[in-house]
Design an enzyme around this catalytic site. Structure first.
Site, PDB file in Angstrom:
ATOM      1  N   ASP A 184       0.837  -1.204   0.000  1.00  0.00           N
ATOM      2  CA  ASP A 184       0.000   0.000   0.000  1.00  0.00           C
ATOM      3  C   ASP A 184       0.875   1.259   0.000  1.00  0.00           C
ATOM      4  O   ASP A 184       1.767   1.389   0.827  1.00  0.00           O
ATOM      5  CB  ASP A 184      -0.851  -0.050   1.283  1.00  0.00           C
ATOM      6  CG  ASP A 184      -2.034   0.882   1.241  1.00  0.00           C
ATOM      7  OD1 ASP A 184      -1.976   1.891   0.529  1.00  0.00           O
ATOM      8  OD2 ASP A 184      -3.018   0.586   1.958  1.00  0.00           O
ATOM      9  N   HIS A 212      -0.466   4.597  -0.018  1.00  0.00           N
ATOM     10  CA  HIS A 212      -1.184   5.809   0.398  1.00  0.00           C
ATOM     11  C   HIS A 212      -0.454   6.477   1.551  1.00  0.00           C
ATOM     12  O   HIS A 212      -0.467   5.988   2.680  1.00  0.00           O
ATOM     13  CB  HIS A 212      -2.625   5.458   0.806  1.00  0.00           C
ATOM     14  CG  HIS A 212      -3.458   5.016  -0.358  1.00  0.00           C
ATOM     15  ND1 HIS A 212      -3.570   3.693  -0.719  1.00  0.00           N
ATOM     16  CD2 HIS A 212      -4.198   5.717  -1.253  1.00  0.00           C
ATOM     17  CE1 HIS A 212      -4.351   3.596  -1.785  1.00  0.00           C
ATOM     18  NE2 HIS A 212      -4.755   4.815  -2.138  1.00  0.00           N
TER      19      HIS A 212
HETATM   20  C1  B12 Z   1      -4.826   9.826  -3.159  1.00  0.00           C
HETATM   21  C2  B12 Z   1      -5.293   8.404  -3.384  1.00  0.00           C
HETATM   22  C3  B12 Z   1      -4.464   7.553  -4.081  1.00  0.00           C
HETATM   23  C4  B12 Z   1      -3.104   7.955  -4.556  1.00  0.00           C
HETATM   24  C5  B12 Z   1      -2.121   7.826  -3.346  1.00  0.00           C
HETATM   25  C6  B12 Z   1      -0.976   8.792  -3.410  1.00  0.00           C
HETATM   26  C7  B12 Z   1      -0.107   8.645  -2.235  1.00  0.00           C
HETATM   27  N1  B12 Z   1       1.122   8.231  -2.456  1.00  0.00           N
HETATM   28  O1  B12 Z   1      -0.502   8.891  -1.123  1.00  0.00           O
HETATM   29  C8  B12 Z   1      -2.816   6.891  -5.662  1.00  0.00           C
HETATM   30  C9  B12 Z   1      -3.248   7.459  -6.993  1.00  0.00           C
HETATM   31  C10 B12 Z   1      -1.359   6.391  -5.771  1.00  0.00           C
HETATM   32  C11 B12 Z   1      -3.765   5.804  -5.250  1.00  0.00           C
HETATM   33  C12 B12 Z   1      -3.651   4.522  -5.699  1.00  0.00           C
HETATM   34  C13 B12 Z   1      -4.567   3.528  -5.425  1.00  0.00           C
HETATM   35  N2  B12 Z   1      -5.716   3.659  -4.775  1.00  0.00           N
HETATM   36 CO1  B12 Z   1      -6.208   5.206  -3.858  1.00  0.00          CO
HETATM   37  N3  B12 Z   1      -6.988   6.765  -3.073  1.00  0.00           N
HETATM   38  C14 B12 Z   1      -6.550   7.964  -2.889  1.00  0.00           C
HETATM   39  C15 B12 Z   1      -7.651   8.819  -2.199  1.00  0.00           C
HETATM   40  C16 B12 Z   1      -8.320   9.646  -3.279  1.00  0.00           C
HETATM   41  C17 B12 Z   1      -7.169   9.727  -1.085  1.00  0.00           C
HETATM   42  C18 B12 Z   1      -6.302   9.059  -0.008  1.00  0.00           C
HETATM   43  C19 B12 Z   1      -5.845  10.094   0.965  1.00  0.00           C
HETATM   44  O2  B12 Z   1      -4.747  10.601   0.858  1.00  0.00           O
HETATM   45  N4  B12 Z   1      -6.727  10.477   1.918  1.00  0.00           N
HETATM   46  C20 B12 Z   1      -6.481  11.507   2.893  1.00  0.00           C
HETATM   47  C21 B12 Z   1      -5.939  10.917   4.211  1.00  0.00           C
HETATM   48  C22 B12 Z   1      -5.681  12.030   5.206  1.00  0.00           C
HETATM   49  O3  B12 Z   1      -6.867  10.012   4.759  1.00  0.00           O
HETATM   50  P1  B12 Z   1      -6.630   8.488   5.024  1.00  0.00           P
HETATM   51  O4  B12 Z   1      -5.537   8.002   4.125  1.00  0.00           O
HETATM   52  O5  B12 Z   1      -7.890   7.759   4.977  1.00  0.00           O
HETATM   53  O6  B12 Z   1      -6.058   8.422   6.507  1.00  0.00           O
HETATM   54  C23 B12 Z   1      -6.772   8.936   7.628  1.00  0.00           C
HETATM   55  C24 B12 Z   1      -7.732   7.951   8.285  1.00  0.00           C
HETATM   56  O7  B12 Z   1      -8.104   6.872   7.466  1.00  0.00           O
HETATM   57  C25 B12 Z   1      -7.060   7.517   9.516  1.00  0.00           C
HETATM   58  N5  B12 Z   1      -6.201   6.327   9.521  1.00  0.00           N
HETATM   59  C26 B12 Z   1      -5.444   5.825   8.565  1.00  0.00           C
HETATM   60  N6  B12 Z   1      -4.717   4.785   9.001  1.00  0.00           N
HETATM   61  C27 B12 Z   1      -5.030   4.600  10.267  1.00  0.00           C
HETATM   62  C28 B12 Z   1      -4.560   3.677  11.206  1.00  0.00           C
HETATM   63  C29 B12 Z   1      -5.027   3.705  12.514  1.00  0.00           C
HETATM   64  C30 B12 Z   1      -4.544   2.724  13.493  1.00  0.00           C
HETATM   65  C31 B12 Z   1      -5.980   4.692  12.855  1.00  0.00           C
HETATM   66  C32 B12 Z   1      -6.491   4.719  14.212  1.00  0.00           C
HETATM   67  C33 B12 Z   1      -6.430   5.611  11.918  1.00  0.00           C
HETATM   68  C34 B12 Z   1      -5.964   5.561  10.636  1.00  0.00           C
HETATM   69  O8  B12 Z   1      -6.288   8.601   9.871  1.00  0.00           O
HETATM   70  C35 B12 Z   1      -5.781   9.237   8.694  1.00  0.00           C
HETATM   71  C36 B12 Z   1      -5.568  10.674   8.983  1.00  0.00           C
HETATM   72  O9  B12 Z   1      -6.764  11.327   9.304  1.00  0.00           O
HETATM   73  C37 B12 Z   1      -8.572   7.714  -1.606  1.00  0.00           C
HETATM   74  C38 B12 Z   1     -10.044   8.080  -1.514  1.00  0.00           C
HETATM   75  C39 B12 Z   1     -10.318   8.918  -0.304  1.00  0.00           C
HETATM   76  N7  B12 Z   1     -10.931  10.018  -0.524  1.00  0.00           N
HETATM   77  O10 B12 Z   1      -9.933   8.520   0.816  1.00  0.00           O
HETATM   78  C40 B12 Z   1      -8.343   6.571  -2.610  1.00  0.00           C
HETATM   79  C41 B12 Z   1      -8.537   5.153  -2.133  1.00  0.00           C
HETATM   80  C42 B12 Z   1      -7.900   4.971  -0.748  1.00  0.00           C
HETATM   81  N8  B12 Z   1      -7.728   4.342  -3.155  1.00  0.00           N
HETATM   82  C43 B12 Z   1      -8.332   3.284  -3.451  1.00  0.00           C
HETATM   83  C44 B12 Z   1      -7.776   2.373  -4.392  1.00  0.00           C
HETATM   84  C45 B12 Z   1      -8.640   1.176  -4.747  1.00  0.00           C
HETATM   85  C46 B12 Z   1      -6.505   2.569  -4.965  1.00  0.00           C
HETATM   86  C47 B12 Z   1      -5.813   1.657  -5.967  1.00  0.00           C
HETATM   87  C48 B12 Z   1      -5.926   0.171  -5.674  1.00  0.00           C
HETATM   88  C49 B12 Z   1      -6.397   2.009  -7.326  1.00  0.00           C
HETATM   89  C50 B12 Z   1      -5.867   1.184  -8.481  1.00  0.00           C
HETATM   90  N9  B12 Z   1      -6.551   0.102  -8.780  1.00  0.00           N
HETATM   91  O11 B12 Z   1      -4.891   1.546  -9.063  1.00  0.00           O
HETATM   92  C51 B12 Z   1      -4.364   2.147  -5.892  1.00  0.00           C
HETATM   93  C52 B12 Z   1      -3.546   1.361  -4.879  1.00  0.00           C
HETATM   94  C53 B12 Z   1      -2.069   1.700  -4.930  1.00  0.00           C
HETATM   95  C54 B12 Z   1      -1.340   1.071  -3.828  1.00  0.00           C
HETATM   96  N10 B12 Z   1      -0.555   0.035  -4.100  1.00  0.00           N
HETATM   97  O12 B12 Z   1      -1.440   1.482  -2.693  1.00  0.00           O
HETATM   98  C55 B12 Z   1      -9.621   3.067  -2.731  1.00  0.00           C
HETATM   99  C56 B12 Z   1      -9.550   1.983  -1.659  1.00  0.00           C
HETATM  100  C57 B12 Z   1     -10.804   1.182  -1.655  1.00  0.00           C
HETATM  101  C58 B12 Z   1     -10.932   0.202  -0.556  1.00  0.00           C
HETATM  102  N11 B12 Z   1     -10.165   0.227   0.490  1.00  0.00           N
HETATM  103  O13 B12 Z   1     -11.822  -0.592  -0.672  1.00  0.00           O
HETATM  104  C59 B12 Z   1      -9.982   4.514  -2.247  1.00  0.00           C
HETATM  105  C60 B12 Z   1     -10.756   4.538  -0.925  1.00  0.00           C
HETATM  106  C61 B12 Z   1     -10.774   5.189  -3.364  1.00  0.00           C
HETATM  107  C62 B12 Z   1     -12.129   4.524  -3.566  1.00  0.00           C
HETATM  108  N12 B12 Z   1     -13.142   5.054  -2.945  1.00  0.00           N
HETATM  109  O14 B12 Z   1     -12.205   3.567  -4.269  1.00  0.00           O
HETATM  110  N13 B12 Z   1      -4.769   6.266  -4.445  1.00  0.00           N
END
Ligand code: B12
Lengths: 460, 138
Positions: free
Chosen positions: B14, B16
């Protein structure tokens, strides 16, 4: 003229090198058998008289020496996690020029304790835990060392919060506390431990190894031979204030028992998106392959490379190669004496280089996952290094040095192995690298001039 | 009082990275000693880091949907490595698509995690739970 004498007390030979530091040049070299059992000065006197037969009488104003006699600087090290602090301890010790007989991880067992007692090292490097991190294991291991007895000194370079407790546990033994080899997670800090190792070597080991008589005659520096080689390689790569160096380089030393590889390069990935895995790599790195050598460890070359492949390189049948290998293994002084044995020797040297450089170099893996291709690098990227230095008997006495060395180059068939791609091969024909490392302490410019002059380039 | 040490990272293949950075800063500001392993972290790397640093908790992130596969066996490996009883959290988008979270939570708790967090949980929530579980008084 200002002649300076450089001495290398080797395990078999005592080598002397005379240079003029006024108009920097090599005056001559000679060698004789090392006489550590009787009086180390006998071998030295013999080598010197041979030298002066060639050069005429020389009034040396300074003398410096390095030594790998009497088994070299024999070290043991222990850390916590094998890939982390235990690896850091090993890297630190090798980089200080030691012969690392074994590296332990986690808590020492009863068997380990017995082994340590039997080995009775010159120095034990005890580490484990980041600062403020795990202290249980290093404290436990200190207790085990306490019970082992013997009088080998212990260098403590682990979790600083446990240092004093370990020192107390080991009271009665010579203990040196220095900075943690891994103060923070993923940060490598090996220089303080290395300085301490060199210090202990100077103050204690030199005496214990029967080198005291020599140290009276020799002004200043005494260091383990591999340490001198590293200093020379650093100088050659970096240059001095007034002279440019050659830039990043890799050096190989194929010996009878081990093969040493040195690299001077940051070794970072070409593509900045590549993620790095594992311990950070030191800019100057030394690795030693204890199972790869031209005589004592000749079977290790076959085990690692495969009999068939080596035989193919040699143009011999596997049966014939096998016979020659047995013969060399039993007669460790034997030199190749005909076409077949020469071909065998060169093929074995080629594969020794190949195996040892491959282990030294980093690896690049392509991981196909969700969202495409990811690159992950472990170890050093040496692909862009363009100088390959070759030393050691089996490689400097043949005409085919470049062909043999090229086995250490990047191979399209194995693209994940980050070995140098396009290299000039520089051969240490007069065998002066360690001597120039010694000289570099006080005469870096002279040492660099002589290195550049004496290392003969075999162009691409 | 001595700082508690947390190991954080994004598990598996992963990449992200954004959430991981936010958590790093949030936990650091909240007074924790944070060892951030970044993205693409294997189970072994989490464990090794926790051993050397004598960590109090491992916080695993998974965003790309493979969380269940990647996290399987982590608790057992921790036990094996002498980290018995270490606090284990998981959060992010830990399963594929939208599934009722109470079921998802149940599965991760059964895997040995102490807590599992639903998508979009703000860091303040995690920090409160950490303080509770690690017995930190303000
Ligand atoms: C930007 C993004 C990407 C970028 C990432 C760039 C990078 N290097 O960071 C790129 C384009 C590379 C990408 C690729 C992929 N992505 Co993407 N991506 C996103 C997106 C739009 C935003 C992620 C983000 O930065 N969020 C902002 C941060 C702040 O939030 P967060 O990551 O969720 O983390 C917060 C909380 O979750 C929490 N949290 C996180 N971890 C933990 C752990 C603990 C213990 C706790 C308590 C809390 C916690 O705290 C964090 C801070 O507030 C999301 C959709 C979305 N809106 O979330 C999809 C999303 C995560 N991606 C998704 C997918 C499917 C993919 C790909 C598989 C797509 C593909 N087939 O190519 C690939 C996977 C690549 C890989 N090997 O990882 C899906 C995941 C679906 C799922 N889980 O079922 C999402 C949800 C989009 C969707 N709705 O389909 N992605």
């Amino acid at each position: 003229m200002k002649p300076v004498l450089l001495i290398d007390f080797g395990s078999t030979y005592t080598k002397v090198t005379a240079v003029d530091v006024d108009a920097p040049r090599l005056l001559g070299t000679a060698n004789s058998y090392t006489t550590v059992q009787t009086d180390i000065m006998n071998g030295l006197a013999d080598a010197l008289s041979k030298l002066e037969k060639k050069t005429g009488r020389l009034d040396f104003c300074e003398r410096y020496a390095c030594s790998s006699a009497a088994g070299g600087l024999r070290m043991l090290a222990s850390g916590l996690v094998p890939e982390l602090t235990a690896e850091a301890a090993k890297t630190a010790s090798l980089g200080a020029g030691a012969k690392v007989l074994k590296t332990y991880a986690f808590k020492l067992t009863e068997d380990d304790a017995e082994e340590i007692r039997a080995i009775n090292p010159d120095i034990f490097l005890l580490v484990g835990g980041t600062d403020g991190g795990n202290s249980e294991t290093i404290v436990y291991n200190a207790k085990i060392l306490k019970e082992i007895g013997g009088d080998f000194p212990v260098i403590l370079a682990g979790n600083r919060n446990a240092a004093r407790e370990c020192e107390r546990i080991l009271s009665g033994r010579e203990v040196h506390i220095c900075e943690n080899v891994m103060p923070k997670f993923g940060v490598l800090n090996i220089e303080p431990a290395q300085r301490e190792i060199r210090e202990v070597f100077l103050n204690r080991i030199v005496r214990a190894k029967g080198l005291t008589q020599a140290s009276e005659l020799i002004k200043g520096i005494m260091m383990p031979t591999p340490s001198a080689v590293m200093d020379a390689m650093k100088l050659l790569a970096e240059g001095t204030q007034s002279q440019k160096g050659l830039g990043d380089l890799v050096a190989v030393d194929v010996g009878g028992a081990t093969t040493d590889i040195y690299s001077v390069a940051e070794g970072l990935p070409d593509d900045p998106r590549t993620s790095l895995r594992g311990l950070p790599e030191p800019y100057i790195k030394r690795t030693v392959e204890g199972d790869i050598g031209m005589r004592y460890s000749i079977r290790g070359i076959i085990d690692a490379a495969g009999l068939e492949r080596v035989a193919q390189t040699a143009g011999l049948t596997p049966e014939r190669l096998s016979e020659i290998v047995d013969m060399f293994a039993e007669n460790t002084d034997m030199l190749p004496y005909d076409d077949e044995t020469l071909r065998a020797d060169e093929a074995l040297a080629s594969w020794a280089v190949r195996v040892a450089v491959t282990r030294h170099a980093g690896r690049l893996e392509e991981i196909f996952g969700l969202g495409g291709l990811k690159l992950v690098q472990t170890g050093k990227n040496l692909v862009n290094v363009d100088k390959f230095i070759v030393t050691g008997g089996s490689l400097i006495h043949t005409e085919h040095t470049r062909d043999i060395a090229s086995y250490g180059f990047y191979d399209e068939e194995e693209p994940g192995s980050l070995k140098p791609k396009q290299c000039d091969v520089l051969v240490d024909r007069s065998y002066i690298i360690a001597a120039m490392g010694l000289l570099s302490k006080n005469y870096p410019d002279a040492a660099l001039t002589i290195l550049k002059e004496e290392l003969k380039t075999e162009t691409r | 009082m001595e700082k508690k040490t947390l190991v954080i990272g994004v598990i598996g293949a992963d990449v992200h990275a954004v959430g991981n950075q936010i958590l790093y800063h949030a936990f650091t500001d909240a007074g924790f000693n944070v060892i951030n392993l970044g993205v693409m972290v294997s189970q072994e790397e989490f464990i090794n880091a926790a051993i050397e640093t004598n960590a109090d908790a491992i916080l695993v992130s998974s965003l790309y949907g493979q969380g269940e596969l990647d996290c399987r066996g982590l608790r057992e490996k921790c036990d094996e490595a002498g980290l018995e009883g270490i606090l284990l959290y998981v959060g992010g988008n830990i399963v594929i698509g939208k599934q009722p979270f109470d079921e998802v939570e149940k599965r991760f708790l059964a895997m040995g995690f102490d807590r599992a967090f639903p998508p979009g949980t703000p860091p303040e929530v995690d920090i409160e739970d950490l303080r509770k579980d690690l017995h930190i008084e303000e």
